[in-house]
Design a protein around this motif. Structure first.
Motif, PDB file in Angstrom:
ATOM      1  N   GLU A 133       0.836  -1.197   0.000  1.00  0.00           N
ATOM      2  CA  GLU A 133       0.000   0.000   0.000  1.00  0.00           C
ATOM      3  C   GLU A 133       0.871   1.247   0.000  1.00  0.00           C
ATOM      4  N   LYS A 134       0.424   2.303  -0.705  1.00  0.00           N
ATOM      5  CA  LYS A 134       1.160   3.565  -0.722  1.00  0.00           C
ATOM      6  C   LYS A 134       0.513   4.538   0.247  1.00  0.00           C
ATOM      7  N   VAL A 135       1.386   5.265   0.960  1.00  0.00           N
ATOM      8  CA  VAL A 135       0.921   6.240   1.939  1.00  0.00           C
ATOM      9  C   VAL A 135       1.683   7.548   1.719  1.00  0.00           C
ATOM     10  N   THR A 136       1.091   8.644   2.196  1.00  0.00           N
ATOM     11  CA  THR A 136       1.742   9.957   2.128  1.00  0.00           C
ATOM     12  C   THR A 136       2.262  10.315   3.506  1.00  0.00           C
ATOM     13  N   VAL A 137       3.544  10.619   3.580  1.00  0.00           N
ATOM     14  CA  VAL A 137       4.185  10.921   4.861  1.00  0.00           C
ATOM     15  C   VAL A 137       5.103  12.130   4.695  1.00  0.00           C
ATOM     16  N   ASP A 138       5.416  12.762   5.827  1.00  0.00           N
ATOM     17  CA  ASP A 138       6.413  13.831   5.863  1.00  0.00           C
ATOM     18  C   ASP A 138       7.757  13.222   6.238  1.00  0.00           C
ATOM     19  N   GLY A 197      31.723  32.876   4.705  1.00  0.00           N
ATOM     20  CA  GLY A 197      30.940  34.111   4.640  1.00  0.00           C
ATOM     21  C   GLY A 197      29.462  33.883   4.394  1.00  0.00           C
ATOM     22  N   GLY A 198      29.060  32.606   4.367  1.00  0.00           N
ATOM     23  CA  GLY A 198      27.655  32.299   4.103  1.00  0.00           C
ATOM     24  C   GLY A 198      26.882  32.014   5.380  1.00  0.00           C
ATOM     25  N   LEU A 199      25.571  32.136   5.292  1.00  0.00           N
ATOM     26  CA  LEU A 199      24.671  31.856   6.416  1.00  0.00           C
ATOM     27  C   LEU A 199      23.524  31.001   5.888  1.00  0.00           C
ATOM     28  N   LEU A 200      23.327  29.829   6.507  1.00  0.00           N
ATOM     29  CA  LEU A 200      22.294  28.905   6.048  1.00  0.00           C
ATOM     30  C   LEU A 200      20.934  29.307   6.608  1.00  0.00           C
ATOM     31  N   ALA A 201      19.956  29.435   5.729  1.00  0.00           N
ATOM     32  CA  ALA A 201      18.565  29.684   6.127  1.00  0.00           C
ATOM     33  C   ALA A 201      17.743  28.466   5.713  1.00  0.00           C
ATOM     34  N   GLN A 202      17.213  27.744   6.696  1.00  0.00           N
ATOM     35  CA  GLN A 202      16.403  26.562   6.407  1.00  0.00           C
ATOM     36  C   GLN A 202      14.939  26.937   6.554  1.00  0.00           C
ATOM     37  N   GLU A 203      14.247  27.018   5.425  1.00  0.00           N
ATOM     38  CA  GLU A 203      12.850  27.459   5.414  1.00  0.00           C
ATOM     39  C   GLU A 203      11.887  26.322   5.751  1.00  0.00           C
ATOM     40  N   ASN A 204      12.249  25.087   5.401  1.00  0.00           N
ATOM     41  CA  ASN A 204      11.408  23.930   5.692  1.00  0.00           C
ATOM     42  C   ASN A 204      12.289  22.769   6.112  1.00  0.00           C
ATOM     43  N   THR A 205      11.814  21.989   7.075  1.00  0.00           N
ATOM     44  CA  THR A 205      12.614  20.893   7.619  1.00  0.00           C
ATOM     45  C   THR A 205      12.187  19.527   7.103  1.00  0.00           C
ATOM     46  N   SER A 206      11.128  19.469   6.283  1.00  0.00           N
ATOM     47  CA  SER A 206      10.663  18.180   5.760  1.00  0.00           C
ATOM     48  C   SER A 206       9.920  18.403   4.456  1.00  0.00           C
ATOM     49  N   ILE A 207       9.715  17.318   3.716  1.00  0.00           N
ATOM     50  CA  ILE A 207       8.886  17.351   2.510  1.00  0.00           C
ATOM     51  C   ILE A 207       7.934  16.160   2.557  1.00  0.00           C
ATOM     52  N   SER A 208       6.815  16.289   1.881  1.00  0.00           N
ATOM     53  CA  SER A 208       5.833  15.208   1.820  1.00  0.00           C
ATOM     54  C   SER A 208       6.075  14.360   0.578  1.00  0.00           C
ATOM     55  N   SER A 265       9.390   6.420  -4.583  1.00  0.00           N
ATOM     56  CA  SER A 265       8.874   7.574  -3.848  1.00  0.00           C
ATOM     57  C   SER A 265       8.505   8.679  -4.835  1.00  0.00           C
ATOM     58  N   THR A 266       7.389   9.333  -4.564  1.00  0.00           N
ATOM     59  CA  THR A 266       6.908  10.420  -5.421  1.00  0.00           C
ATOM     60  C   THR A 266       6.733  11.680  -4.582  1.00  0.00           C
ATOM     61  N   LEU A 267       7.226  12.807  -5.089  1.00  0.00           N
ATOM     62  CA  LEU A 267       7.127  14.065  -4.366  1.00  0.00           C
ATOM     63  C   LEU A 267       5.689  14.570  -4.370  1.00  0.00           C
ATOM     64  N   ILE A 268       5.178  14.904  -3.188  1.00  0.00           N
ATOM     65  CA  ILE A 268       3.843  15.486  -3.048  1.00  0.00           C
ATOM     66  C   ILE A 268       3.926  16.985  -2.801  1.00  0.00           C
ATOM     67  N   THR A 269       4.950  17.410  -2.062  1.00  0.00           N
ATOM     68  CA  THR A 269       5.168  18.839  -1.822  1.00  0.00           C
ATOM     69  C   THR A 269       5.379  19.573  -3.142  1.00  0.00           C
TER      70      THR A 269
END
Length: 225
Positions: free
Chosen positions: A99-104, A116-127, A163-167
């Motif tokens: 069975e296929k399910v959708t998860v984060d 000289g760079g600064l990391l900005a993480q806008e999202n911590t997961s994808i569906s 796996s298929t991207l839902i986000t």
């Protein structure tokens, strides 16, 4: 993906009092949903469940031994005590093999950021949609060698077969920005202080200096006649 077998007991006590007694017995109250069946109220061994989450992640596949049968399930919602950290309640989704399910799935950043760079993480997961027995534990996203100004979107993440991207693929996950200078930070602080109307208390040294200045300006008292 990890698969862990746990023994599950059917719960007959409900409400806050029943949940407290369940937890005192070293168990975690849980409910199994899915496949159009009535919810099943069970209790999971707290220590074994904590180990399963620690090693297999929040999408760990559980094989539950309950009432003489087996039920595959994955955690859908986990409630933890805000201070003590123990598990208070778990919602489980019943699944079947194939069975296929959708998860984060969590994003794990690797690599060194550019000088000289600064990391900005806008999202911590994808569906993603994946087969229930092959849910990825996490996705590694490398920032090694990326120049300042680079961005990584959900569509840039390499997914395993099946796996298929839902986000939305255009959703921003990471950005490599230019790190602010000390002058920039001081200017931001000063601007924030001005906007909030914050009045800073003078330091002890400033107070002492002001007092000495005031004493020096005080007019001399008339001498007694």
């Amino acid at each position: 993906m990890s698969e862990v077998r746990l023994s599950a007991e059917t719960r007959t006590e409900f409400g806050k009092g029943g949940a407290r007694r369940t937890r005192r017995a070293g168990l975690v109250p849980a409910v199994i949903y899915g496949h159009g069946a009535d919810p099943r109220h069970v209790a999971l061994p707290a220590r074994e469940f904590a180990n399963a989450i620690r090693h297999g992640g929040t999408n760990v596949l559980l094989t539950l031994d309950v009432e003489g049968g087996e039920q595959l399930a994955i955690p859908k919602s986990i409630q933890r005590h805000p201070i003590k950290g123990h598990f208070e309640h778990v919602d489980l989704l019943a699944v079947r093999r194939g069975e296929k399910v959708t998860v984060d799935v969590a994003i794990h950043v690797v690599g060194d950021i550019a000088p000289g760079g600064l990391l900005a993480q806008e999202n911590t997961s994808i569906s993603v949609e994946a087969e229930a027995t092959h849910i990825p534990t996490s996705f590694e996203v490398s920032i090694e060698g990326l120049a300042i100004g680079s961005q990584i979107t959900a569509g840039d993440v390499s997914l395993p077969s099946g796996s298929t991207l839902i986000t939305d693929p255009e959703i921003l996950l990471l950005a490599i920005n230019e790190a602010p200078t000390a002058e920039d930070l001081e200017a931001e602080v000063a601007e924030a202080v001005e906007e909030l109307g914050i009045v800073e208390e003078p330091s002890d040294a400033e107070q002492a200096e002001a007092a000495e200045s005031a004493d020096g300006e005080k007019p001399a008292e008339d001498s007694a006649e």
